[in-house]
Structures are given as structure tokens and as C-alpha cells.
Design an enzyme around this catalytic site. Structure first.
Site, mmCIF file in Angstrom:
data_model
loop_
_atom_site.group_PDB
_atom_site.id
_atom_site.type_symbol
_atom_site.label_atom_id
_atom_site.label_comp_id
_atom_site.label_asym_id
_atom_site.label_seq_id
_atom_site.Cartn_x
_atom_site.Cartn_y
_atom_site.Cartn_z
ATOM 1 N N ASN A 118 0.852 -1.200 0.000
ATOM 2 C CA ASN A 118 0.000 0.000 0.000
ATOM 3 C C ASN A 118 0.883 1.243 0.000
ATOM 4 O OD1 ASN A 118 0.538 0.868 2.838
ATOM 5 N ND2 ASN A 118 -0.285 -1.179 3.230
ATOM 6 N N LYS A 125 -11.243 -4.295 18.539
ATOM 7 C CA LYS A 125 -9.854 -4.688 18.779
ATOM 8 C C LYS A 125 -9.448 -4.465 20.242
ATOM 9 C CE LYS A 125 -8.545 -3.695 13.992
ATOM 10 N NZ LYS A 125 -7.392 -3.830 13.097
HETATM 11 O O1 PMT Z 1 2.845 6.041 6.583
HETATM 12 P P1 PMT Z 1 2.288 7.382 6.148
HETATM 13 O O2 PMT Z 1 2.464 7.619 4.658
HETATM 14 O O3 PMT Z 1 2.811 8.513 6.970
HETATM 15 O O4 PMT Z 1 0.705 7.341 6.344
HETATM 16 C C1 PMT Z 1 0.191 7.265 7.639
HETATM 17 C C2 PMT Z 1 -0.985 6.251 7.708
HETATM 18 C C3 PMT Z 1 -2.145 6.792 6.888
HETATM 19 C C4 PMT Z 1 -0.571 4.893 7.177
HETATM 20 C C5 PMT Z 1 -1.343 6.152 9.229
HETATM 21 O O5 PMT Z 1 -1.735 7.420 9.690
HETATM 22 C C6 PMT Z 1 -2.470 5.151 9.443
HETATM 23 O O6 PMT Z 1 -3.649 5.436 9.354
HETATM 24 N N1 PMT Z 1 -2.090 3.869 9.757
HETATM 25 C C7 PMT Z 1 -3.016 2.769 9.906
HETATM 26 C C8 PMT Z 1 -3.396 2.273 8.529
HETATM 27 C C9 PMT Z 1 -4.282 1.055 8.578
HETATM 28 O O7 PMT Z 1 -3.851 -0.010 8.205
HETATM 29 O O8 PMT Z 1 -5.433 1.251 9.121
HETATM 30 P P2 PMT Z 1 -6.575 0.081 9.281
HETATM 31 O O9 PMT Z 1 -7.798 0.847 9.555
HETATM 32 O O10 PMT Z 1 -6.572 -0.821 8.114
HETATM 33 O O11 PMT Z 1 -6.097 -0.743 10.536
HETATM 34 C C10 PMT Z 1 -6.536 -0.434 11.848
HETATM 35 C C11 PMT Z 1 -5.431 -0.683 12.854
HETATM 36 O O12 PMT Z 1 -5.122 -2.075 12.908
HETATM 37 C C12 PMT Z 1 -4.120 0.032 12.550
HETATM 38 O O13 PMT Z 1 -3.582 0.490 13.774
HETATM 39 C C13 PMT Z 1 -3.247 -1.065 11.941
HETATM 40 O O14 PMT Z 1 -1.862 -0.837 12.205
HETATM 41 C C14 PMT Z 1 -3.743 -2.280 12.712
HETATM 42 N N2 PMT Z 1 -3.612 -3.554 11.990
HETATM 43 C C15 PMT Z 1 -4.300 -3.795 10.835
HETATM 44 C C16 PMT Z 1 -4.209 -5.022 10.222
HETATM 45 C C17 PMT Z 1 -3.379 -6.016 10.794
HETATM 46 N N3 PMT Z 1 -3.261 -7.199 10.227
HETATM 47 N N4 PMT Z 1 -2.719 -5.762 11.929
HETATM 48 C C18 PMT Z 1 -2.807 -4.553 12.523
HETATM 49 O O15 PMT Z 1 -2.175 -4.322 13.580
#
Ligand code: PMT
Length: 393
Positions: A205, A336
Site C-alpha cells: 500500500n 480490537k
Molecule cells: O505512513 P504514512 O504515509 O505517513 O501514512 C500514515 C498512515 C495513513 C498509514 C497512518 O496514519 C495510518 O492510518 N495507519 C493505519 C493504517 C491502517 O492499516 O489502518 P486500518 O484501519 O486498516 O487498521 C486499523 C489498525 O489495525 C491500525 O492500527 C493497523 O496498524 C492495525 N492492523 C491492521 C491489520 C493487521 N493485520 N494488523 C494490525 O495491527
């Protein structure tokens, strides 16, 4: 040096604020004072002008003072907005967003952390409506210092005395002196993951890692011992931060679990793949026909697994959303089992993935706070300050 905007509302405890100004200044804070009209009945603005070395602001529409420093400038000037003493009336106004005098208007305009040291009669403190106002303000991220129990000016005994100036100053010096994260261990995930399809291709991504790296750098500067688990990014190493480079979601999961014991805080800023190919082809996949299919399986949810540990750290997730930000963020917070979630809009022209800027709407159980679009360094400081406030709450 920190700028403290000290709001004084009407109450007998206003006399204690003179000592408070003196002590704050002795500890290196620069203090400006705002008084309500009622406060000026208890102690004169001249006292505070002499102590702080600055004119005291008392009126919303005061031409001479607006020219010197208008209320918006005053709110912008402050690093800390402390209201001591805060009367029941002043707390009620803040809680309901009323802005009919300088102090309540400044509360609405202030974007810095706000601290309230209440002082009132014990019955007024215990009144349900006062407690509702306090709960509401706490949910908006406002921090309360005190009140204390003891004998009151009205002759009664109970909870409602303003915290002593020495204790208030100690509260701030402890917060700022050694760095607000001194002695804390923080694990941060950053960047994307890469899910290999074959020796040359992967699914990934647009995460650049900037948000997670900004958090790691600022946490270190604030005194924390930082462990950064980073996916593949094009960013330089950070002084005094242990970085563990990983590639896939499975690698990131393993690295986090290896380092999670004894962490006080985990911040999951990484954009981890939710799905990974069933298997990695040992040779480069050849073109075949017009269409092809990929078989994917769910990855482990790293942050959810951390939050399910019996000795879990204070766990902060991120939510990257292109729609229904609040709904999805709250769902992730709940599902979570997180302590806090920082939600950001992604896929827009500004902020989110691969940008130097971002804006966050942070939610926790019964509370929320919005941080406006700004550079990720500034935002990291704001988020870390909020995390410390919630840890101490
Ligand atoms: O890296 P940059 O370019 O600076 O951009 C920052 C960002 C947009 C990536 C950052 O601010 C952000 O939003 N990160 C989380 C992105 C994400 O994967 O969000 P999600 O809504 O899909 O996941 C929710 C949470 O679960 C997140 O904390 C993620 O790290 C965590 N997760 C998700 C899937 C997984 N298998 N394990 C996880 O721990």
C-alpha cells in the site's frame, strides 16, 4: 519556555492564584492572566499585573487590550491554559460552549491542553449537574487538577478546595521537566507491509512510514525508550531509536510479539496488509490467459493480538478510512479492544498516506479530540501529549 495562560474565575480561592503565578514564574513559565469580573471582586488585576509583569485581561471587548493582544492571539499564545480557581459557573459555561465573557471565549478558542483546578462549596461540587459538566469536559480531553478535601471558607468540610499552588506547579513540572515520556517504553509500528506473490512481486500500500517515524522521533525526544518496527520505507534512521526492519505482516507480527513484553504503550501506525497470498510462488509467475485469480488469506491482526494480552500496554491503533470515519474508528476501538484510536481520512488530496501533513480525530472510551491538518511532527507531539494525559487520567 512554556507560556501559561492563567484564567481566574470568581471565588475566594482566587487569592491562592497570586502565589500560583509567582511559583509558575519561578519555575520558568511565562504567565499571562485573564480574570472574570467576579474574580476582580476578590483580588485586584493590579496584583497579577505586578506579579506576572504583563497587563491583566478582564474584558472581551476592551479596545486597548484587544489592540495589545486580542483574545484569539491570547489563545494562540498559550501552550497551557490553566483555570485556577475554576468556579462551578465557569465549568458549566465551558461544558455548554457558552462564550459570554473573555474567559469562556478563550476556552472555546484555545487549542492547547486545558487544565482546570476547581474550587467551590462541597455541595456544589457534588451536585449532579456539576458532575455531569465535569464528565462532559473530561470526555473532551480536559484535565482536572483536584479539588481537594478539607475545611472550606463557607465553614463546611468536604471536597471542593482548590489544589494548593505548590501541588499544581509540581504537576506541571513533573509533566514537562524530564520529558513527559521519561521512563516509558513505547513500541511503534510504521510503514506498509509487503506480501510476496513470487520472488519479484508483492502486494502493498501507499504508506510512507512518515507518521510512525514522526511518532518514534517525538516520543524519543520526550524521553521514551522507543522500539520501532518498520515495514519497507525510504526514511533515515532516528537517533536513539531501535529500529527493526520487517517486510511482511507475518514478520511484523513476529517482531512486535518479540518486543512487546514490558512496553508501556504500543502505537500501531503501520498500514498492515489484511490479506496475504496463500503461498509464495518460488519462481516468477508467468502470464496466462486474459484473467487470473489470487488466493488470499487473512493476516493476523497485530494490534488486536497485543490488546488481548493479559498484561497489555496502553494500546493505540490507527484507523485509515475513506468513508464513515467515526463509525469505523469506533468499531475498531471496540472490536480490537484498544485504549485509543487515531482516525485519519485517506485517499484525499491532502493528508493520510505518503503526505507530510495529516489530521487526526482521536477516540477513546467516552472521549474524543480532533487535531487539525498540520505536519506529522507537530501532530505526533499532539497525539503523544494526549496519550500521556490519558495514561495519567
Ligand atoms: O505512513 P504514512 O504515509 O505517513 O501514512 C500514515 C498512515 C495513513 C498509514 C497512518 O496514519 C495510518 O492510518 N495507519 C493505519 C493504517 C491502517 O492499516 O489502518 P486500518 O484501519 O486498516 O487498521 C486499523 C489498525 O489495525 C491500525 O492500527 C493497523 O496498524 C492495525 N492492523 C491492521 C491489520 C493487521 N493485520 N494488523 C494490525 O495491527
Amino acid at each position: 519556555m512554556k507560556h501559561v495562560l492563567l484564567g481566574i474565575s470568581g471565588g475566594i480561592a482566587a487569592y491562592k492564584s497570586a502565589e500560583l503565578v509567582r511559583l509558575l514564574m519561578r519555575h520558568g513559565y511565562i504567565v499571562r492572566v485573564v480574570m472574570t469580573q467576579a474574580a476582580t471582586q476578590f483580588i485586584t488585576p493590579l496584583t497579577f499585573q505586578a506579579l506576572s509583569g504583563h497587563p491583566v485581561h478582564t474584558r472581551l471587548l476592551d479596545e486597548s487590550q484587544e489592540n495589545a493582544m486580542g483574545h484569539i492571539n491570547l489563545a494562540r499564545w498559550a501552550d497551557i491554559f490553566l483555570i485556577a480557581p475554576a468556579s462551578a459557573n465557569c465549568i458549566a459555561k465551558f461544558s455548554h460552549g457558552l462564550a459570554d465573557d473573555l474567559l469562556s471565549t478563550l476556552y472555546l478558542a484555545a487549542e492547547c491542553p486545558v487544565y482546570i483546578a476547581p474550587a467551590m462549596n462541597q455541595a456544589m461540587w457534588h451536585k449532579a449537574v456539576t458532575q455531569e459538566n465535569i464528565k462532559r469536559l473530561t470526555q473532551h480531553g480536559i484535565m482536572f487538577i483536584g479539588p481537594e478535601a478539607g475545611s472550606q471558607a463557607c465553614g463546611e468540610t468536604g471536597l471542593g478546595r482548590m489544589t494548593e499552588p505548590e501541588a499544581i506547579v509540581q504537576y506541571f513540572t513533573a509533566l514537562h521537566a524530564a520529558g513527559i515520556l521519561q521512563g516509558k517504553k513505547i513500541l511503534i509500528t510504521a510503514g506498509p507491509t509487503r506480501e510476496a506473490l513470487d520472488p519479484v512481486r508483492y502486494i502493498s500500500n501507499r504508506s510512507s512510514g512518515k507518521m510512525g517515524y514522526a511518532l518514534a522521533e517525538q516520543a524519543q525526544l520526550l524521553g521514551a525508550e522507543v522500539t520501532l518496527i518498520s515495514g519497507p520505507v525510504q526514511l533515515p534512521a532516528i537517533n536513539n531509536v531501535k529500529i527493526h526492519l520487517v517486510e511482511s505482516a507475518a514478520d511484523m507480527h513476529a517482531a512486535v510479539m518479540r518486543h512487546i513484553a514490558e512496553q508501556d504503550v504500543m502505537i500501531a501506525a503501520a498500514a498492515v496488509a489484511d490479506y496475504t497470498p496463500d503461498s509464495v510462488q518460488p519462481e516468477k509467475i508467468k502470464k496466462q490467459g486474459e484473467q487470473t485469480e489470487l488466493n488470499l488469506q487473512r493476516t493476523q491482526d497485530i494490534v488486536a493480538n497485543v490488546a488481548s494480552l493479559s498484561n497489555k500496554p496502553f494500546t493505540v491503533g490507527f484507523a485509515a478510512e475513506t468513508q464513515n470515519l467515526e463509525h469505523y474508528a469506533l468499531d475498531k476501538l471496540q472490536r480490537k479492544n484498544l485504549d485509543m484510536i487515531a482516525a485519519n481520512w485517506v485517499g484525499q488530496s491532502q493528508g493520510g498516506f505518503d503526505s507530510d501533513l495529516n489530521a487526526l480525530h482521536v477516540y477513546w472510551h467516552n472521549g474524543e479530540k480532533a487535531f487539525k491538518m498540520t505536519d506529522k511532527t507537530q501532530l505526533a507531539k499532539q497525539l503523544l501529549t494526549l496519550i500521556v494525559e490519558r495514561l495519567n487520567a
